[in-house]
Write a protein that holds these residues in place. Sequence first.
Motif, PDB file in Angstrom:
ATOM      1  N   ARG A  21      37.991  37.752 -11.061  1.00 43.17           N
ATOM      2  CA  ARG A  21      38.747  38.504 -12.061  1.00 43.17           C
ATOM      3  C   ARG A  21      39.633  39.508 -11.343  1.00 43.17           C
ATOM      4  O   ARG A  21      39.327  39.956 -10.238  1.00 43.17           O
ATOM      5  CB  ARG A  21      37.811  39.206 -13.042  1.00 43.17           C
ATOM      6  CG  ARG A  21      36.841  40.190 -12.400  1.00 43.17           C
ATOM      7  CD  ARG A  21      35.846  40.699 -13.435  1.00 43.17           C
ATOM      8  NE  ARG A  21      34.939  41.694 -12.882  1.00 43.17           N
ATOM      9  CZ  ARG A  21      33.795  41.409 -12.282  1.00 43.17           C
ATOM     10  NH1 ARG A  21      33.422  40.136 -12.137  1.00 43.17           N
ATOM     11  NH2 ARG A  21      33.020  42.363 -11.823  1.00 43.17           N
ATOM     12  N   LEU A  32      43.134  41.616 -17.968  1.00 39.79           N
ATOM     13  CA  LEU A  32      42.185  41.090 -16.997  1.00 39.79           C
ATOM     14  C   LEU A  32      42.386  39.585 -16.894  1.00 39.79           C
ATOM     15  O   LEU A  32      42.245  38.866 -17.882  1.00 39.79           O
ATOM     16  CB  LEU A  32      40.747  41.388 -17.427  1.00 39.79           C
ATOM     17  CG  LEU A  32      39.662  41.101 -16.389  1.00 39.79           C
ATOM     18  CD1 LEU A  32      39.728  42.119 -15.254  1.00 39.79           C
ATOM     19  CD2 LEU A  32      38.273  41.121 -17.030  1.00 39.79           C
ATOM     20  N   VAL A  34      40.957  36.204 -15.609  1.00 46.35           N
ATOM     21  CA  VAL A  34      39.628  35.692 -15.294  1.00 46.35           C
ATOM     22  C   VAL A  34      39.754  34.229 -14.887  1.00 46.35           C
ATOM     23  O   VAL A  34      40.391  33.437 -15.584  1.00 46.35           O
ATOM     24  CB  VAL A  34      38.673  35.824 -16.497  1.00 46.35           C
ATOM     25  CG1 VAL A  34      37.276  35.336 -16.132  1.00 46.35           C
ATOM     26  CG2 VAL A  34      38.619  37.260 -16.993  1.00 46.35           C
ATOM     27  N   ARG A 108      31.623  34.363 -16.416  1.00 45.96           N
ATOM     28  CA  ARG A 108      32.464  35.339 -15.730  1.00 45.96           C
ATOM     29  C   ARG A 108      32.906  36.466 -16.655  1.00 45.96           C
ATOM     30  O   ARG A 108      33.137  37.587 -16.198  1.00 45.96           O
ATOM     31  CB  ARG A 108      33.640  34.622 -15.075  1.00 45.96           C
ATOM     32  CG  ARG A 108      33.146  33.825 -13.872  1.00 45.96           C
ATOM     33  CD  ARG A 108      34.194  33.013 -13.174  1.00 45.96           C
ATOM     34  NE  ARG A 108      33.619  32.443 -11.946  1.00 45.96           N
ATOM     35  CZ  ARG A 108      34.251  31.604 -11.154  1.00 45.96           C
ATOM     36  NH1 ARG A 108      35.486  31.213 -11.437  1.00 45.96           N
ATOM     37  NH2 ARG A 108      33.667  31.139 -10.066  1.00 45.96           N
ATOM     38  N   ALA A 112      31.989  40.404 -15.964  1.00 49.05           N
ATOM     39  CA  ALA A 112      32.986  41.464 -16.074  1.00 49.05           C
ATOM     40  C   ALA A 112      32.608  42.516 -17.109  1.00 49.05           C
ATOM     41  O   ALA A 112      33.360  43.473 -17.337  1.00 49.05           O
ATOM     42  CB  ALA A 112      34.340  40.862 -16.441  1.00 49.05           C
TER      43      ALA A 112
END
Length: 305
Positions: A21, A32, A34, A108, A112
């Motif tokens: 990320r 963000l 990812v 993921r 995060a």
Amino acid sequence: MSSNNTSHFDRPESGELVPSRYAVQVGEIDVLIVSDGVLPLPTEMLGHNADPAARSAWLENMFLPPDAFDWSLNVVVVKSGDQTILVDAGLGLDPNLNLPRAGQLIQRLEAAGIDLASVTDVVLTHMHMDHVGGLLVDGVKERLRPDLRIHVAAAEIKFWESPDFSHVFMPPGFPDALRATAKRFAEEYRAHFRPFEEEHEVAPGVVVRRTGGHTPGHSVVRLSSGGERLTFAGDAVFTVGFEQPDWHNGFEHDPEEAARVRLRLLQELAETGEQLVATHLPFPSVGRVAVAGDAFRWVPAYWDY
């Protein structure tokens, strides 16, 4: 983009060996990128209308393998005001295609610190399985908000009612998988669809605009805040598309129109100087577009630590 990439996204330790990320800011908008992993595909998919010798030369110049290489899968999370927006949803899990290094999005997002229940909106650039499949992973729908809004072009919804694969150039199995995934996604999430025709403001400074080409309802997302701008181009731009914008990608349902869309978008981005992120550019895919003679040049951003 601001040189200060300090973001409001949480950054708990994930224990991953490679970064998955990357946070940037567009004015007051948090972004963000990812990684959903990588998708190994034949290199012919990059430009199936190109002369094989020219394609081989391009691959060699880029230090890429001649037969197959890994395509990045990038997803974007946007925070604007009180809305958390997921732009595309990754591949998910399709055991019939044997793609174990893709479909990493849900884990993921958790790494995060992003709770699925915090997502207020989903924007789909299109309904190919590597953009919707993450929402079909077992247990995901139950963790999403009951009032989740899914923004997708009306033309895209209509296309997948009876999709045309006559102009694509895909590996065996992919057309059936794409068709089945889009059908299942529409059945499971239709009540959440918020279709738009050409352009729609999802949140302050977050606008989705239909481009067509790659699919009839393919769309890009434009972010704008505090004089800064970023475009998430979905599948309108691929790595080879800067130098060879007229090469046809194997997943394009209307390759000629897709090439025109790509050319217009690259010209616009070169003129504005804004940042670009795209699904299949190497992670984190943040960069800008420069003009290079009769073509374009990809200028990756320096990572900001």
